[in-house]
Design a protein around this motif. Structure first.
Motif, PDB file in Angstrom:
ATOM      1  N   VAL A 117     -44.045 -73.959  -0.634  1.00  4.89           N
ATOM      2  CA  VAL A 117     -45.035 -72.960  -0.260  1.00  4.89           C
ATOM      3  C   VAL A 117     -46.300 -73.635   0.242  1.00  4.89           C
ATOM      4  O   VAL A 117     -46.893 -74.467  -0.453  1.00  4.89           O
ATOM      5  CB  VAL A 117     -45.383 -72.045  -1.454  1.00  4.89           C
ATOM      6  N   ARG A 131     -50.114 -73.069   0.901  1.00  3.14           N
ATOM      7  CA  ARG A 131     -51.090 -72.144   0.335  1.00  3.14           C
ATOM      8  C   ARG A 131     -52.502 -72.480   0.821  1.00  3.14           C
ATOM      9  O   ARG A 131     -52.793 -73.615   1.184  1.00  3.14           O
ATOM     10  CB  ARG A 131     -51.074 -72.229  -1.194  1.00  3.14           C
ATOM     11  N   ARG A 132     -53.355 -71.481   0.789  1.00  2.00           N
ATOM     12  CA  ARG A 132     -54.781 -71.710   0.985  1.00  2.00           C
ATOM     13  C   ARG A 132     -55.358 -72.301  -0.295  1.00  2.00           C
ATOM     14  O   ARG A 132     -54.710 -72.314  -1.342  1.00  2.00           O
ATOM     15  CB  ARG A 132     -55.487 -70.408   1.335  1.00  2.00           C
ATOM     16  N   GLY A 167     -55.077 -70.417  -3.464  1.00  2.58           N
ATOM     17  CA  GLY A 167     -53.735 -70.176  -3.978  1.00  2.58           C
ATOM     18  C   GLY A 167     -52.951 -69.128  -3.221  1.00  2.58           C
ATOM     19  O   GLY A 167     -51.730 -68.995  -3.434  1.00  2.58           O
ATOM     20  N   SER A 168     -53.570 -68.367  -2.344  1.00  2.00           N
ATOM     21  CA  SER A 168     -52.837 -67.346  -1.592  1.00  2.00           C
ATOM     22  C   SER A 168     -51.873 -68.011  -0.608  1.00  2.00           C
ATOM     23  O   SER A 168     -52.125 -69.105  -0.101  1.00  2.00           O
ATOM     24  CB  SER A 168     -53.814 -66.437  -0.844  1.00  2.00           C
ATOM     25  N   GLU A 169     -50.752 -67.349  -0.339  1.00  2.00           N
ATOM     26  CA  GLU A 169     -49.677 -67.935   0.459  1.00  2.00           C
ATOM     27  C   GLU A 169     -49.978 -67.870   1.954  1.00  2.00           C
ATOM     28  O   GLU A 169     -50.415 -66.842   2.461  1.00  2.00           O
ATOM     29  CB  GLU A 169     -48.351 -67.226   0.187  1.00  2.00           C
ATOM     30  N   ALA A 220     -44.148 -69.268   2.863  1.00  4.99           N
ATOM     31  CA  ALA A 220     -43.241 -69.571   1.750  1.00  4.99           C
ATOM     32  C   ALA A 220     -41.838 -69.786   2.297  1.00  4.99           C
ATOM     33  O   ALA A 220     -41.288 -68.918   2.982  1.00  4.99           O
ATOM     34  CB  ALA A 220     -43.247 -68.430   0.731  1.00  4.99           C
ATOM     35  N   SER A 276     -45.961 -76.751  -4.165  1.00  6.33           N
ATOM     36  CA  SER A 276     -47.108 -76.052  -3.585  1.00  6.33           C
ATOM     37  C   SER A 276     -47.931 -77.047  -2.784  1.00  6.33           C
ATOM     38  O   SER A 276     -48.390 -78.059  -3.322  1.00  6.33           O
ATOM     39  CB  SER A 276     -47.979 -75.434  -4.689  1.00  6.33           C
ATOM     40  N   TYR A 315     -51.262 -77.244  -0.687  1.00  6.55           N
ATOM     41  CA  TYR A 315     -52.513 -76.542  -0.405  1.00  6.55           C
ATOM     42  C   TYR A 315     -53.147 -77.124   0.857  1.00  6.55           C
ATOM     43  O   TYR A 315     -53.384 -78.325   0.955  1.00  6.55           O
ATOM     44  CB  TYR A 315     -53.464 -76.670  -1.590  1.00  6.55           C
ATOM     45  N   ALA A 354     -57.577 -73.162  -6.792  1.00  9.20           N
ATOM     46  CA  ALA A 354     -56.246 -72.793  -7.283  1.00  9.20           C
ATOM     47  C   ALA A 354     -55.702 -73.781  -8.302  1.00  9.20           C
ATOM     48  O   ALA A 354     -54.851 -73.430  -9.133  1.00  9.20           O
ATOM     49  CB  ALA A 354     -55.265 -72.674  -6.111  1.00  9.20           C
ATOM     50  N   ARG A 378     -53.325 -73.519  10.532  1.00  7.98           N
ATOM     51  CA  ARG A 378     -53.184 -72.297   9.742  1.00  7.98           C
ATOM     52  C   ARG A 378     -52.651 -71.149  10.594  1.00  7.98           C
ATOM     53  O   ARG A 378     -51.918 -70.288  10.097  1.00  7.98           O
ATOM     54  CB  ARG A 378     -54.525 -71.945   9.103  1.00  7.98           C
TER      55      ARG A 378
END
Length: 434
Positions: free
Chosen positions: A90, A92-93, A96-98, A101, A213, A215, A264, A381
């Motif tokens: 995943v 993520r920002r 923590g937002s995706e 994924a 994860s 980031y 996060a 992004r």
């Protein structure tokens, strides 16, 4: 002969000490020994080190590698040692937002997950699965190649010229700075990324999901995933001199800044502070050799290619090299130089295109997720978000990461990622999906 060939000794063809001599007992060398030993070939695996030092590398196995390791009898040993299943990768920002994924459970394969364990344990399990026709020797430094009267590689010389090992085929699995690659006349040009990765191993069982994860932050990449025995691996992108000569107080300040930039990972705060004393700072390279074979010798693993560790492709590509080479040598009469070299060329033809695809994918992923410039962050992004909006592209990306195959994204796919074109094709490509 090439300049590299003129430096090596020549010997006439004659009896051999092994069908295959493999130089280097990392993942590539051990995987090749597993695969070739299963063919009943007489394999000699030599390694300059007597013991594997602890190093944070090659910890995540992709689904395609798991299928091969199952066939070689390695997977069960890893699972018995409590290897951790990872179901998603995943992006993520920092909150923590995706962003994107990649769910490996959607793939049509028997083992639709990744597996994480220490590099040393993966080597140990590979070593335990070597067949009875494989011999292994540590503390053996290969310093030259032997050649026959035709200039074909016919073995290696070790220990300052004190021992000669004759073989029908030599495999160079001796890493990024491969001596055998140079001696054979093949080349590679490793290029360092403009950053390094600070590697930390945390303990104490803080909350971490069964996934990798990654980031994407203003400071670059931060990557987190679980390891066995309630441990967590953390990679943090740093500038080459960011922590040079940092004392404890400076490290504490750096850690506080990291937590402020990436909220996060706040639950890891205490473990991060405790883990700083055992940190490793790793340089990061990318390269691929333009050729993989010369008569009598082939490159595998990091002797042939290197990628950014973000996409967890380096070790998995090495395992794929071993399987591809074994499949080509399986039907070849290695006593015939012509047949053996034809098999090596077929391996090269098969792997060069695959390695190119993996290299491109890994480098593109690294550029998207490690850029610290404003334009680079916006670009990366946007690509990640555009991929997430398309079920088809999301599936393709997951499939490419899995090691099951490679379907590179084309120019039209890039336009869909940027939102220039709408997604008009089916949600899933014809790759098979659950």
């Amino acid at each position: 002969m090439t300049a590299g060939q003129r430096t090596t000794g020549q010997r006439p063809a004659g009896p051999v000490d092994a069908d295959i001599v493999i130089c280097g007992a990392g993942v590539a060398g051990l995987a090749a020994a597993c695969a070739l030993g299963r063919l009943g070939l007489d394999v000699l695996l030599v390694e300059k080190q007597r013991y594997q030092p602890p190093v944070a590398k090659g910890e995540v196995l992709q689904p395609g590698s798991l299928n091969l390791l199952h066939d070689w009898g390695v997977l069960g040993a890893l699972e018995a040692r409590r290897a951790v299943r990872l179901n998603r990768l995943v992006a993520r920002r920092s909150d923590g937002s995706e962003l994107l994924a990649m769910d490996f459970g959607q793939l049509d394969t028997e083992r639709s997950w990744m597996l994480a364990h220490d590099y040393a344990t993966i080597l140990e399990c590979l070593g335990e699965s070597l067949g009875p026709t494989v011999r292994r020797e540590g503390g053996v430094l290969v310093d030259d190649l032997l050649r026959d009267e035709h200039g074909r590689v016919a073995g290696v010389r070790t220990g300052g010229g004190g021992r000669e090992i004759r073989a029908r085929v030599v495999l160079a699995a001796d890493g990024r700075s491969s001596r055998l690659r140079r001696l054979s006349g093949m080349t590679a040009d490793p290029v360092a990324y403009g950053h390094r990765l600070l590697c930390l191993e945390l303990s104490g069982k803080p909350p971490v999901a069964d996934e990798v994860s990654a980031y994407v932050t203003d400071r670059g990449l931060v990557m987190v995933y679980p390891l066995p025995d309630d441990r967590i691996r953390v990679y943090v992108q740093v500038a080459a001199d960011e922590l040079r000569k940092a004392d404890r107080a400076r490290l504490r300040q750096w850690c506080e800044a990291l937590l402020a930039d990436v909220p996060a990972i706040g639950p890891l705060a205490g473990a991060l502070q405790d883990g700083l004393d055992s940190r490793q700072l790793l340089p990061v390279f990318q390269f691929r050799a333009p050729s993989l074979v010369r008569p009598g010798i082939a490159l595998i693993g990091e002797a042939a290619h290197g990628v950014h560790p973000l996409a967890a492709q380096g070790m998995n590509t090495a395992i794929g090299d071993a399987a591809a080479l074994a499949s080509r040598l399986a039907g070849a009469d290695l006593a015939s130089r012509t047949a053996a070299d034809a098999a090596l060329r077929a391996y090269e033809t098969e792997r060069l295109e695959r390695i190119k695809g993996i290299h491109t994918m890994s480098h593109n992923a690294a550029r998207m997720m490690t850029s610290t410039s404003r334009s680079g962050r916006v670009f990366g992004r946007r690509l990640l978000s555009g991929t997430a909006r398309s079920g088809r592209l999301r599936y393709l990306t997951t499939y490419n990461m899995s090691g099951l195959g490679m379907r590179p994204l084309g120019p039209l796919d890039r336009l869909v990622q940027f939102g220039v074109l709408p997604e008009r094709r089916a949600a899933m490509p014809l790759l098979g999906a659950r």
